[in-house]
Design an enzyme around this catalytic site. Sequence first.
Site, PDB file in Angstrom:
ATOM      1  N   ASP A  57      35.032  30.102  -8.301  1.00  7.48           N
ATOM      2  CA  ASP A  57      33.570  29.429  -8.888  1.00  7.48           C
ATOM      3  C   ASP A  57      34.005  27.764  -8.914  1.00  7.48           C
ATOM      4  O   ASP A  57      35.194  27.608  -9.316  1.00  7.48           O
ATOM      5  CB  ASP A  57      33.068  29.786 -10.159  1.00  7.48           C
ATOM      6  CG  ASP A  57      34.357  30.182 -11.225  1.00  7.48           C
ATOM      7  OD1 ASP A  57      35.478  30.452 -10.842  1.00  7.48           O
ATOM      8  OD2 ASP A  57      33.848  29.907 -12.591  1.00  7.48           O
ATOM      9  N   GLU A 117      35.397  32.547 -13.460  1.00  3.44           N
ATOM     10  CA  GLU A 117      36.493  32.310 -14.194  1.00  3.44           C
ATOM     11  C   GLU A 117      36.128  31.181 -15.243  1.00  3.44           C
ATOM     12  O   GLU A 117      36.566  31.181 -16.284  1.00  3.44           O
ATOM     13  CB  GLU A 117      37.759  31.681 -13.462  1.00  3.44           C
ATOM     14  CG  GLU A 117      38.915  31.520 -14.308  1.00  3.44           C
ATOM     15  CD  GLU A 117      39.005  30.512 -15.145  1.00  3.44           C
ATOM     16  OE1 GLU A 117      39.750  30.671 -16.126  1.00  3.44           O
ATOM     17  OE2 GLU A 117      38.640  29.510 -14.681  1.00  3.44           O
TER      18      GLU A 117
END
Length: 433
Positions: free
Chosen positions: A101, A167
């Site tokens: 991400d 994350e």
Amino acid sequence: MRRLLLVSALAAALCGPAFAQSPDVEALAASVDAKVQAWRRDIHQNPELGNRETRTAALVAEHLRALGFEDVRTGIATTGVTAVLRGGKPGPRIALRADMDALPVTERTGLPFASKATTTFRGETTGVMHACGHDAHTGILMGVAEALASVKDELAGEVLFIFQPAEEGPPDGEEGGAEEMLKQGIFESFKPEAVFGLHVFSTLNAGTVGYRSGPLMAASDRFNIVIKGRQTHGSRPWGGVDPIVAAADVIGTAQTIVSRRQNISKLPVVVSFGAIKGGIRYNIIPDEVELVGTIRTFDEGMRQQVFADLINVSESVAHAHGATAVAKVPDTKGNPVTVNHPALTMRMAPSLEKVVGADNVVEMDLTMGAEDFSYYANEVPGFFYFVGATPPDQDPLKAPSNHSPEFFLDEQALKVGTRTMLQVALDYLHMAD
């Protein structure tokens, strides 16, 4: 440095590693270097926020299927991808993890492949950028997957590849990240003996690798505090209750939680406010002000005490101003401390030195940043290390940090990351008991 050399010597003495014939790491890495760079640049130019990594996940899954991996699973924890590589010889089971991400940051690097993506985040338009290096992590692990697949018949053991979303945290109201990957069973059908991960890091120069045995990265928790007052005209503040002044006092008083209420000679603690939102016009005192921020700790008792102190400060200070406070501390489940398993760390530290040399492996201080890799390392022994990202001719302490709109990755870090992860994986798989 002397301590690291002693660790390496102890690892050799205590573990007595007699390695079976293992594939050549440099040759394997060199065969995928160009692809790793291309993947990283492509992902960097097309960043996606947590739980929205559909393009990235599709790229990863297509690559793993093309390599002939077994059990390629998609859609785990919304956009996560896992796959298993089974070696041609019996051996251990390990897991390798990368996060995918990006962040709601408007890029200012000037790179030819800079992100131009935008999104709406917390009601505001912002850019989207791989300002933490997850593009590098994904590209590196894709390269490691291809390199290991090319020597599948020689490989001893099995490897679970984990490409994880969110994350940095899932969107409000959603679940995601490492905890959700585990909840959805990735360690149920394939329980590894050990899990490994890396992170590119601005405070180290490219060509340098850092690690620490035991606690490495802090527990992280978010908080949300809403100070409620009563709106009035800016010319007559006595006609209402000013939540801006109350909020300012809450922020100032909250600093004493660390400086006066925590024994920071034991372990460090951080309480930081990251955003203040309240009001819309210069001459109107608003009804309320929202404060959001983060708490970082290494000890559970200290963590809980900070929670209680911040709630008390918020409510008491607001009350002193005639306002009220709704303090959600924490406002969601945070990440636990990231701990490197001491025996595993001792065993694998020499692998890092093989790649960059002992002089380029450093022992890290406690890092107040956080990582949800901690969830995996709570399930099985884990080893997490840092790969330097700042150009060698630049002072890493003055370089734009991870999460900065100017965060810059020296692409030498891609080569170091690929080689160290390959070395760690192969040494573990081929190390005789």
